[in-house]
Scaffold this active site. Structure first.
Site, PDB file in Angstrom:
ATOM      1  N   HIS A 253       0.677  -1.143  -0.166  1.00  0.00           N
ATOM      2  CA  HIS A 253       0.001   0.174  -0.024  1.00  0.00           C
ATOM      3  C   HIS A 253       0.770   1.266  -0.068  1.00  0.00           C
ATOM      4  O   HIS A 253       2.015   1.184   0.724  1.00  0.00           O
ATOM      5  CB  HIS A 253      -1.050   0.063   1.261  1.00  0.00           C
ATOM      6  CG  HIS A 253      -2.129   0.959   0.895  1.00  0.00           C
ATOM      7  ND1 HIS A 253      -2.114   2.152   1.604  1.00  0.00           N
ATOM      8  CD2 HIS A 253      -3.428   0.903   0.506  1.00  0.00           C
ATOM      9  CE1 HIS A 253      -3.274   2.788   1.001  1.00  0.00           C
ATOM     10  NE2 HIS A 253      -4.006   1.923   0.595  1.00  0.00           N
ATOM     11  N   GLU A 308      -7.790  -5.028  -0.077  1.00  0.00           N
ATOM     12  CA  GLU A 308      -8.417  -6.145  -0.994  1.00  0.00           C
ATOM     13  C   GLU A 308      -8.175  -7.620  -0.873  1.00  0.00           C
ATOM     14  O   GLU A 308      -9.147  -8.356  -1.323  1.00  0.00           O
ATOM     15  CB  GLU A 308      -7.805  -5.627  -2.498  1.00  0.00           C
ATOM     16  CG  GLU A 308      -7.797  -4.464  -2.892  1.00  0.00           C
ATOM     17  CD  GLU A 308      -9.172  -3.827  -3.113  1.00  0.00           C
ATOM     18  OE1 GLU A 308     -10.108  -4.671  -2.995  1.00  0.00           O
ATOM     19  OE2 GLU A 308      -9.259  -2.388  -3.236  1.00  0.00           O
TER      20      GLU A 308
HETATM   21  N1  ACO Z   1       3.990  -7.668  -4.863  1.00  0.00           N
HETATM   22  C1  ACO Z   1       5.322  -7.430  -5.165  1.00  0.00           C
HETATM   23  N2  ACO Z   1       5.998  -6.396  -4.897  1.00  0.00           N
HETATM   24  C2  ACO Z   1       5.344  -5.252  -4.535  1.00  0.00           C
HETATM   25  C3  ACO Z   1       4.068  -5.384  -4.406  1.00  0.00           C
HETATM   26  C4  ACO Z   1       3.352  -6.489  -4.483  1.00  0.00           C
HETATM   27  N3  ACO Z   1       1.844  -6.521  -4.047  1.00  0.00           N
HETATM   28  N4  ACO Z   1       3.658  -4.089  -4.080  1.00  0.00           N
HETATM   29  C5  ACO Z   1       4.904  -3.191  -4.062  1.00  0.00           C
HETATM   30  N5  ACO Z   1       5.886  -4.315  -4.302  1.00  0.00           N
HETATM   31  C6  ACO Z   1       7.257  -3.924  -4.761  1.00  0.00           C
HETATM   32  C7  ACO Z   1       7.573  -3.027  -6.136  1.00  0.00           C
HETATM   33  O1  ACO Z   1       7.889  -3.858  -7.237  1.00  0.00           O
HETATM   34  C8  ACO Z   1       8.637  -2.149  -5.492  1.00  0.00           C
HETATM   35  O2  ACO Z   1       9.711  -2.802  -5.557  1.00  0.00           O
HETATM   36  P1  ACO Z   1      11.455  -2.482  -5.801  1.00  0.00           P
HETATM   37  O3  ACO Z   1      11.744  -1.267  -4.944  1.00  0.00           O
HETATM   38  O4  ACO Z   1      12.306  -3.649  -6.062  1.00  0.00           O
HETATM   39  O5  ACO Z   1      10.908  -1.648  -7.372  1.00  0.00           O
HETATM   40  C9  ACO Z   1       8.572  -1.684  -4.096  1.00  0.00           C
HETATM   41  O6  ACO Z   1       7.670  -2.731  -3.717  1.00  0.00           O
HETATM   42  C10 ACO Z   1       7.622  -0.556  -3.883  1.00  0.00           C
HETATM   43  O7  ACO Z   1       6.375  -0.527  -4.974  1.00  0.00           O
HETATM   44  P2  ACO Z   1       5.771   0.899  -5.416  1.00  0.00           P
HETATM   45  O8  ACO Z   1       5.085   0.559  -6.659  1.00  0.00           O
HETATM   46  O9  ACO Z   1       7.084   2.053  -5.502  1.00  0.00           O
HETATM   47  O10 ACO Z   1       4.789   1.122  -4.313  1.00  0.00           O
HETATM   48  P3  ACO Z   1       3.678   2.025  -4.587  1.00  0.00           P
HETATM   49  O11 ACO Z   1       3.144   2.621  -3.470  1.00  0.00           O
HETATM   50  O12 ACO Z   1       3.783   2.716  -5.790  1.00  0.00           O
HETATM   51  O13 ACO Z   1       2.497   1.048  -4.997  1.00  0.00           O
HETATM   52  C11 ACO Z   1       0.483  -0.400  -4.778  1.00  0.00           C
HETATM   53  C12 ACO Z   1       1.330   0.656  -3.800  1.00  0.00           C
HETATM   54  C13 ACO Z   1       0.006   0.271  -6.268  1.00  0.00           C
HETATM   55  C14 ACO Z   1      -0.522  -0.687  -3.930  1.00  0.00           C
HETATM   56  C15 ACO Z   1       1.244  -1.609  -5.055  1.00  0.00           C
HETATM   57  O14 ACO Z   1       1.913  -2.306  -3.481  1.00  0.00           O
HETATM   58  C16 ACO Z   1       0.642  -2.691  -5.732  1.00  0.00           C
HETATM   59  O15 ACO Z   1       0.966  -2.677  -6.959  1.00  0.00           O
HETATM   60  N6  ACO Z   1      -0.101  -3.700  -5.011  1.00  0.00           N
HETATM   61  C17 ACO Z   1      -0.606  -4.759  -5.635  1.00  0.00           C
HETATM   62  C18 ACO Z   1      -2.054  -4.425  -6.112  1.00  0.00           C
HETATM   63  C19 ACO Z   1      -2.873  -4.013  -5.151  1.00  0.00           C
HETATM   64  O16 ACO Z   1      -3.141  -4.827  -4.138  1.00  0.00           O
HETATM   65  N7  ACO Z   1      -3.879  -2.821  -5.254  1.00  0.00           N
HETATM   66  C20 ACO Z   1      -4.689  -2.716  -4.058  1.00  0.00           C
HETATM   67  C21 ACO Z   1      -4.499  -1.342  -3.425  1.00  0.00           C
HETATM   68  S1  ACO Z   1      -5.463  -1.019  -2.078  1.00  0.00           S
HETATM   69  C22 ACO Z   1      -6.515  -0.053  -3.088  1.00  0.00           C
HETATM   70  O17 ACO Z   1      -6.156   0.377  -3.906  1.00  0.00           O
HETATM   71  C23 ACO Z   1      -8.060   0.130  -2.437  1.00  0.00           C
END
Ligand code: ACO
Length: 369
Positions: A253, A308
């Site tokens: 998140h 989620e």
């Molecule tokens: N699985 C694996 N790796 C992940 C995940 C995940 N679910 N989420 C983040 N990471 C990793 C990224 O690859 C990144 O790695 P890096 O540093 O090696 O490049 C690091 O963690 C940081 O990720 P960001 O994309 O910078 O995190 P951001 O804050 O932008 O994204 C998000 C948050 C979009 C929710 C992300 O965690 C994600 O894509 N999760 C999966 C989708 C999801 O569950 N969405 C629902 C969110 S809740 C809602 O919207 C109500």
């Protein structure tokens, strides 16, 4: 290459509506913990609180129920509109288009609470009608059911809903209705800041909500758990995904780097509802394995279960079809969107951020305008 910031840390509004406290894992709606609201109150009370700033008295609650019911009408115009849409238009796009198309002189700027209530009453009707249309099932007879969550479940199945399912869906709707300046709420506020209209703001928010990084995640959680299949396969299946560089849906998140309080509350709701349900058992096991593997593959990123993950569990337990997960999230979040649009309208200035140009410049001789 341009630096991607995702507007992290940028303050774009002051709000009295909701606090998302990522450091302490707290979610507050106008002074009340969202978790308490979900456990002690229903959808209508929480919605009233977000729109009016206080919990309703009994009479106010009754009035809100009446107004929501009045908004739940499949008018001839709406039916014609939905019948005319191509069968393969995704449901989120159907919602977006229908909300935009139902704009008229009664929905013009400035936005009002009455408009917000009508739209909130209407969204489940659009979702359910389209659902029956796609499945070739009959639109149910009218019902006297007034409670929002119960009415929605009735519209989907044509049968009175089980009280435990109503309670669980209502708790989900409360926990999903508001979450600060998330992508869709921000989209709604941007549109509202141009003094467009409430329906246009909500249509824009629905477009943002559709994306898999936002509201599209719960269906992804179901797919993830289906791919895992059994507890024994969880470690291998999740490891394979992380090896391929895939994201695990339902984890991570932007704001919560500790527990997501909504996931905690929904885990409890799901457990109460589903008891020893094997699917929930798989979800609990997959969560433990995933959190451990995420720490191994993405150390220090603090990736925990988000709303989620357990939303998917609750939805399945109330027999909500997977294709309706994101639309149902939308039917909840419309309360937050409209509350934010009303707040934006109260002290508006058009949103106009800046970008930093990183492209090439014209040759010296062409530089003048
Ligand atoms: N699985 C694996 N790796 C992940 C995940 C995940 N679910 N989420 C983040 N990471 C990793 C990224 O690859 C990144 O790695 P890096 O540093 O090696 O490049 C690091 O963690 C940081 O990720 P960001 O994309 O910078 O995190 P951001 O804050 O932008 O994204 C998000 C948050 C979009 C929710 C992300 O965690 C994600 O894509 N999760 C999966 C989708 C999801 O569950 N969405 C629902 C969110 S809740 C809602 O919207 C109500």
């Amino acid at each position: 290459m341009a630096k991607v910031t995702g507007l992290e840390g940028v303050v774009a509004a002051e709000t009295d509506i909701g606090l998302v406290d990522g450091a302490q894992g707290r979610l507050v709606y106008r002074g009340y913990a969202a978790r308490e609201l979900a456990i002690r109150y229903g959808f209508e009370e929480a919605a009233y609180l977000l729109w009016y700033g206080e919990l309703p008295e009994r009479k106010q609650l009754e009035e809100l129920r009446e107004k929501l019911a009045a908004g739940r009408v499949l008018t001839p115009d709406l039916r014609r509109l939905l019948d005319a849409m191509p069968p393969n238009t995704p449901l989120m796009n159907v919602l977006e288009a229908a909300v935009a198309a139902l704009t008229d002189e009664t929905t013009a700027w400035p936005p009002t609470v009455e408009q917000a209530i009508r739209l909130t009453g209407l969204l489940p009707v659009i979702i359910a009608y389209r659902h029956h249309q796609s499945n070739g099932t009959a639109w149910p007879e009218e019902t006297q059911e007034k409670e929002h969550a119960a009415h929605y479940l009735y519209l989907l199945t044509g049968r009175p809903a089980q009280p435990a399912h109503v309670r669980a869906l209502s708790a989900y709707l409360v926990l999903a209705m508001e979450h600060g300046l998330n992508a869709s709420t921000f989209a709604a506020r941007v549109v509202a800041s141009t003094e467009s209209d409430l329906h246009s703001a909500v249509a824009a928010a629905i477009g943002a909500m559709k994306g898999p990084l936002h509201g599209g995640a719960p269906a992804g959680v179901v797919r993830l758990l289906e791919e895992i299949g059994t507890k024994e396969r969880a470690e291998t299946a999740l490891r394979e995904k992380l090896e391929r560089g895939e994201r695990l849906m339902g984890f991570g998140h932007r704001v919560y780097k500790t527990l997501d309080p909504r996931a905690e509350a929904l885990r409890a709701v799901a457990a109460e509802l589903a008891g020893d349900d094997p699917w929930l058992d798989l979800a609990r096991h997959a969560e433990l394995v995933a959190v451990r593997l995420l720490e191994e593959y993405k150390p220090g990123r603090k990736l925990r279960t988000n709303v989620e993950f357990y939303a998917a569990a609750v939805m399945r337990a109330v027999r909500m079809p997977a294709e309706l997960f994101t639309p149902t999230f939308t039917a909840a979040r419309v309360v937050g969107w409209t509350a934010h649009v009303l707040e934006q309208a109260g002290h508006n200035r058009i949103f106009r951020p800046q970008s930093v140009y990183t492209g090439p410049m014209p040759a010296e001789a062409d530089a003048g305008e």
